[in-house]
Design a protein around this motif. Structure first.
Motif, PDB file in Angstrom:
ATOM      1  N   LYS A 256     -14.821 -50.783 -27.756  1.00 35.53           N
ATOM      2  CA  LYS A 256     -14.380 -51.362 -29.032  1.00 35.53           C
ATOM      3  C   LYS A 256     -13.100 -50.708 -29.526  1.00 35.53           C
ATOM      4  O   LYS A 256     -12.226 -51.370 -30.081  1.00 35.53           O
ATOM      5  N   GLN A 257     -12.978 -49.396 -29.298  1.00 35.90           N
ATOM      6  CA  GLN A 257     -11.745 -48.711 -29.664  1.00 35.90           C
ATOM      7  C   GLN A 257     -10.571 -49.194 -28.824  1.00 35.90           C
ATOM      8  O   GLN A 257      -9.414 -49.075 -29.249  1.00 35.90           O
ATOM      9  N   ALA A 258     -10.877 -49.725 -27.643  1.00 35.01           N
ATOM     10  CA  ALA A 258      -9.828 -50.294 -26.791  1.00 35.01           C
ATOM     11  C   ALA A 258      -9.451 -51.708 -27.224  1.00 35.01           C
ATOM     12  O   ALA A 258      -8.629 -52.360 -26.581  1.00 35.01           O
ATOM     13  N   GLY A 259     -10.072 -52.187 -28.319  1.00 35.65           N
ATOM     14  CA  GLY A 259      -9.698 -53.478 -28.876  1.00 35.65           C
ATOM     15  C   GLY A 259     -10.619 -54.627 -28.575  1.00 35.65           C
ATOM     16  O   GLY A 259     -10.360 -55.757 -28.969  1.00 35.65           O
ATOM     17  N   ILE A 260     -11.748 -54.351 -27.885  1.00 37.23           N
ATOM     18  CA  ILE A 260     -12.675 -55.425 -27.515  1.00 37.23           C
ATOM     19  C   ILE A 260     -13.826 -55.409 -28.518  1.00 37.23           C
ATOM     20  O   ILE A 260     -14.884 -54.820 -28.272  1.00 37.23           O
ATOM     21  N   LYS A 261     -13.625 -56.040 -29.658  1.00 36.48           N
ATOM     22  CA  LYS A 261     -14.606 -55.963 -30.735  1.00 36.48           C
ATOM     23  C   LYS A 261     -15.883 -56.737 -30.436  1.00 36.48           C
ATOM     24  O   LYS A 261     -16.938 -56.444 -30.996  1.00 36.48           O
ATOM     25  N   GLU A 262     -15.800 -57.728 -29.531  1.00 32.08           N
ATOM     26  CA  GLU A 262     -16.968 -58.560 -29.249  1.00 32.08           C
ATOM     27  C   GLU A 262     -17.857 -57.981 -28.152  1.00 32.08           C
ATOM     28  O   GLU A 262     -18.814 -58.619 -27.709  1.00 32.08           O
ATOM     29  N   ALA A 263     -17.569 -56.770 -27.693  1.00 29.58           N
ATOM     30  CA  ALA A 263     -18.378 -56.145 -26.650  1.00 29.58           C
ATOM     31  C   ALA A 263     -19.801 -55.903 -27.155  1.00 29.58           C
ATOM     32  O   ALA A 263     -20.028 -55.741 -28.349  1.00 29.58           O
ATOM     33  N   PHE A 264     -20.745 -55.886 -26.226  1.00 24.27           N
ATOM     34  CA  PHE A 264     -22.140 -55.718 -26.613  1.00 24.27           C
ATOM     35  C   PHE A 264     -22.926 -55.068 -25.476  1.00 24.27           C
ATOM     36  O   PHE A 264     -22.412 -54.909 -24.362  1.00 24.27           O
TER      37      PHE A 264
END
Length: 451
Positions: A256-264
Motif C-alpha cells: 500500500k505504501q508503494a501506491g497499491i491501495k486496493e491490495a488485500f
C-alpha cells in the motif's frame, strides 16, 4: 531480511583457477544453491544476486546495486588460491570494524555454522580492506571456501554434494544470525492457514506485468499467475505468501505504501498430503493435471518449457508420482531457467550424471527423452521390479542405482546427484506449494460460482 548475494568474479574474470576448476563457476553454483534453499525453506527472505550467469560485473556495480536496493546484508562468495601451498576455509569483515560490530556478530555465526559441515581446515576469522566490505552501507562478509589450487580442497569442490553442504552451511548461519523462520511445511506443520498478499487482478497480462514492474521499482517483489474464474482468464499479482497473518499484514502495508491501495489478503487452508499411509512415496498416483503443472512453472518463469504432459504420461506408466517428479525438475533447473551447471540444450531436467562445472552430466536428444530418463531413474530408486519394456531404457545411470534403496522422496537425501540432508524436503516443499496454489484456484472459482 533482504540479502544481497554476490558470487565472486564472472564473465571475463575467471577468478582463481586450479585443478581444472574456475572460481567463477564454483562461486556461482554455491550462491544459486544458497538462494534456492533460502527461498524454498524460509519466510520473509528476499534475495538479489549480483549475477545469475557467467557475466562480467564490476565491484562498483555490485556494491552500488546492493546499496540502492537497501539490502540488510551483503554476502560475497569466493574461493582462494596460494600456489598450492595453503588450504582451508576463512572469512572476512572490513578491517576498520570492531569485534563487537554487527558485521562481526553476523560473521561469527556464519563462520561457526559453515565450519561445522564444510570438511575444510578452519583458517579462522579475519579482516581485510576488500572493496565489497568497504563500500557497502550494510553489514557485509566475504567467505573464502577453500583453495582451488590445493589438491584436497579442489577434490571437494568438484563434488556437487560438497557444494550443496557448503551452501547449506551458509544458510544455517544466515538463519541463526537473522532469526529466520522456516516455512510452515518445512517445519512439519501440515495444517493451518497461508495468507497471500494480492496486489491486483487484471484481464490482460500486460497490465499485470506493469503492476509487477511498478512494485519491483519500489523494492517489492511480486509475480503474475493466471487463474480461470467462471470461464474467464484473469492475471493476478501476488506479493507474498505467509504462514502468519501478522507477516502478511506487514507486506500488505509495504504494498500500500508503494501506491497499491486496493491490495488485500486472501487466506487459504494448507492442503493435506495425498492419502498415502506410507508418507510421500515415490511410487504412487499423479494428482495434478499436465496443465496445472505447466501453469505453476510459468508463475515463476513465464518462459518455462511445457513438460507437464510428459511427466504425467511417463509417471502414470511407471507408477511414479509424476507431479512430484515435476517438482523435482523445478528444483533442479530453477523452474527451467537452467541457472546452474546443466544447460537447457542438454534436456537433463534432474541433474543426471552432474558432478560439477567440469562434468555437466548427461544429455538427451529431446525434452521427452529427458523426462523419460528422469522417471526411469526414480523407478530404479523406488522399486526392485524389472523395468517395464514399453519404452527403451534411456537412463544412463539406471544400473548404477542400488535398486529399491529410496522408496520415499526423503530417502533420496544423500543419494541423488545433488544430495543433502534435506534434498527430499526441498522437493516436497515445491510440490506442496503447487498443491496449495491449485486449491486456491479451485476455491476462487467456487467463490465466484457462489456469488
Amino acid at each position: 531480511m533482504k540479502l544481497y548475494l554476490d558470487p565472486g568474479h564472472g564473465g571475463s574474470d575467471p577468478g582463481a583457477q586450479g585443478n581444472g576448476l574456475k572460481e567463477k563457476e564454483i562461486t556461482l553454483d554455491i550462491a544459486i544453491k544458497i538462494r534456492t534453499i533460502l527461498l524454498n525453506d524460509y519466510e520473509n527472505v528476499e534475495v538479489k544476486m549480483s549475477r545469475t550467469s557467467d557475466v562480467s560485473k564490476s565491484l562498483d556495480q555490485r556494491t552500488n546495486e546492493a546499496n540502492s536496493w537497501g539490502a540488510d546484508y551483503y554476502l560475497s562468495i569466493h574461493c582462494n588460491s596460494a600456489n598450492g601451498s595453503a588450504q582451508g576455509y576463512e572469512d572476512f569483515i572490513h578491517s576498520s570494524l570492531s569485534d563487537s560490530s554487527a558485521a562481526a556478530r553476523y560473521r561469527d555465526i556464519l563462520h561457526e555454522e559453515i565450519s561445522k559441515i564444510n570438511q575444510l581446515k578452519n583458517r579462522g576469522k579475519k579482516k581485510a580492506n576488500f572493496h565489497v566490505l568497504r563500500e557497502t552501507t550494510m553489514p557485509a562478509a566475504l567467505t573464502e571456501n577453500g583453495f582451488i589450487d590445493h589438491t584436497n580442497d579442489a577434490s571437494l569442490m568438484k563434488e556437487a554434494s560438497w557444494r550443496q553442504k557448503t551452501a547449506q552451511g551458509h544458510v544455517n548461519g544466515l538463519a541463526r544470525a537473522f532469526n529466520l523462520q522456516r516455512k510452515a511445511n518445512d517445519a512439519g506443520n501440515n495444517s493451518g492457514t497461508v495468507y497471500k498478499v494480492i496486489a491486483g487482478s487484471f484481464k490482460t497480462k500486460e497490465n499485470a506485468e506493469e503492476r509487477v514492474s511498478s512494485l519491483r521499482s519500489k523494492s517489492v517483489e511480486s509475480f503474475v499467475y493466471s487463474i480461470t474464474i467462471s470461464g474467464e482468464l484473469w492475471y493476478r499479482v501476488q506479493a507474498g505468501a505467509f504462514s502468519t497473518r501478522e507477516n502478511a499484514e506487514k507486506r500488505l502495508e509495504e504494498v500500500k505504501q508503494a501506491g497499491i491501495k486496493e491490495a488485500f489478503i486472501v487466506s487459504e487452508a494448507v492442503s493435506p498430503k495425498p492419502d498415502d499411509p506410507s508418507g510421500y512415496s515415490i511410487l504412487g498416483p499423479t494428482f495434478l493435471s499436465p496443465e496445472q503443472m505447466d501453469q505453476y512453472a510459468k508463475t515463476a518463469n513465464p518462459n518455462a518449457i511445457k513438460l507437464g504432459n510428459d511427466y504425467f504420461t511417463f509417471g502414470e506408466y511407471y507408477g511414479i508420482r509424476g507431479d512430484v517428479a515435476f517438482a523435482q525438475a523445478l528444483h533442479e533447473t530453477n523452474f527451467f531457467r537452467f541457472t546452474g551447471v546443466v544447460q537447457s540444450s542438454q534436456n537433463n531436467f534432474c541433474g543426471l550424471g552432474t558432478t560439477g562445472p567440469d562434468q555437466p552430466g548427461a544429455s538427451f536428444s529431446t525434452p521427452k527423452e529427458g523426462v523419460l530418463a528422469h522417471i526411469q531413474h526414480l523407478f530404479a530408486y523406488a522399486s526392485t521390479k524389472a523395468l517395464p519394456d514399453k519404452y527403451p531404457l534411456v537412463d544412463p545411470r539406471f544400473n548404477l542405482v542400488s535398486r529399491g534403496s529410496a522408496p520415499t522422496w526423503t530417502d533420496l537425501n544423500g543419494k541423488w546427484a545433488v544430495p543433502g540432508t534435506d534434498y527430499g524436503q526441498m522437493v516436497l516443499s515445491i510440490y506442496e506449494r503447487k498443491i496449495n496454489a491449485t486449491i486456491q484456484q479451485l476455491e476462487d472459482i467456487l467463490q465466484m460460482i457462489k456469488r
